[in-house]
Scaffold this active site. Structure first.
Site, mmCIF file in Angstrom:
data_model
loop_
_atom_site.group_PDB
_atom_site.id
_atom_site.type_symbol
_atom_site.label_atom_id
_atom_site.label_comp_id
_atom_site.label_asym_id
_atom_site.label_seq_id
_atom_site.Cartn_x
_atom_site.Cartn_y
_atom_site.Cartn_z
ATOM 1 N N ASP A 64 7.734 1.498 4.252
ATOM 2 C CA ASP A 64 6.490 0.853 3.849
ATOM 3 C C ASP A 64 5.696 0.469 5.095
ATOM 4 O OD1 ASP A 64 4.618 -0.526 2.156
ATOM 5 O OD2 ASP A 64 5.661 -2.409 2.585
ATOM 6 N N ASP A 68 2.719 -2.167 5.174
ATOM 7 C CA ASP A 68 2.308 -3.574 5.244
ATOM 8 C C ASP A 68 3.510 -4.509 5.243
ATOM 9 O OD1 ASP A 68 -0.550 -3.168 5.290
ATOM 10 O OD2 ASP A 68 -0.338 -2.488 3.225
#
Length: 175
Positions: free
Chosen positions: A8, A10
């Site tokens: 991922d 963020d």
């Protein structure tokens, strides 16, 4: 064939929380100190109006373009690439400006990861990798491989997944 890792962006590769702190401290009369903002999540500190005011900043042009890189991410991901196929899996459709800004951010900070390995999606349950490193437990719940929960203030209560507190922890687990 190498095993695959989806990572991922963020609050995992990109220190999005640090960006929110910066915006908050630059705003009108912040009530909290940098130390307080590093110890508690915005959900814990802010009332609904304050939280809405800061969280809507993700819709502004440029928000995703200059987020700081998470400490250690570049070095550990470079090491992981020697052993694994690395994919970046990020929800980019939710915020209108984020798709291009995230693309540009990856090109600048992680140029060794090919654009062929960028996955911009809304539902991470479709990922078919061996590992997923994410800060949101809800993404790990629907993932079929091994999930690693990247430590963040907003996920301190989640205990269902193996937690990694830093990129050094990721290296310790996967290398």
């Amino acid at each position: 064939m190498k095993q695959r890792i989806a990572i991922d962006m963020d609050d995992v590769m990109a220190d999005t929380h640090a960006k929110f702190i910066q915006l908050y401290l630059e705003g009108d009369m912040p009530r909290y100190t940098l130390e307080e903002l590093k110890e508690k999540s915005f959900h814990e500190l802010f009332d609904e109006n304050e939280y809405d005011a800061i969280s809507k900043r993700v819709y502004e042009p440029g928000f995703f373009r200059d987020i700081p890189v998470m400490e250690g991410a570049q070095d550990v991901i470079a090491d992981l690439m020697q052993k694994y196929d690395i994919f970046v899996a990020s929800a980019a459709q939710e915020f209108p400006n984020s798709l291009r800004e995230k693309w540009d951010w990856l090109q600048e900070h992680f140029p060794a990861i090919s654009w062929h390995h960028y996955i911009f999606l809304g539902d991470k349950s479709v990922l078919k990798t061996d590992y997923l490193i994410d800060d949101l437990a809800r993404n790990l719940h629907t993932f079929q491989g091994k999930g690693l929960l990247f430590d963040a203030l907003h996920n301190r209560q989640d205990t269902q997944f193996q937690r990694v507190k830093s990129w050094q922890d990721v290296a310790n687990v996967l290398l």
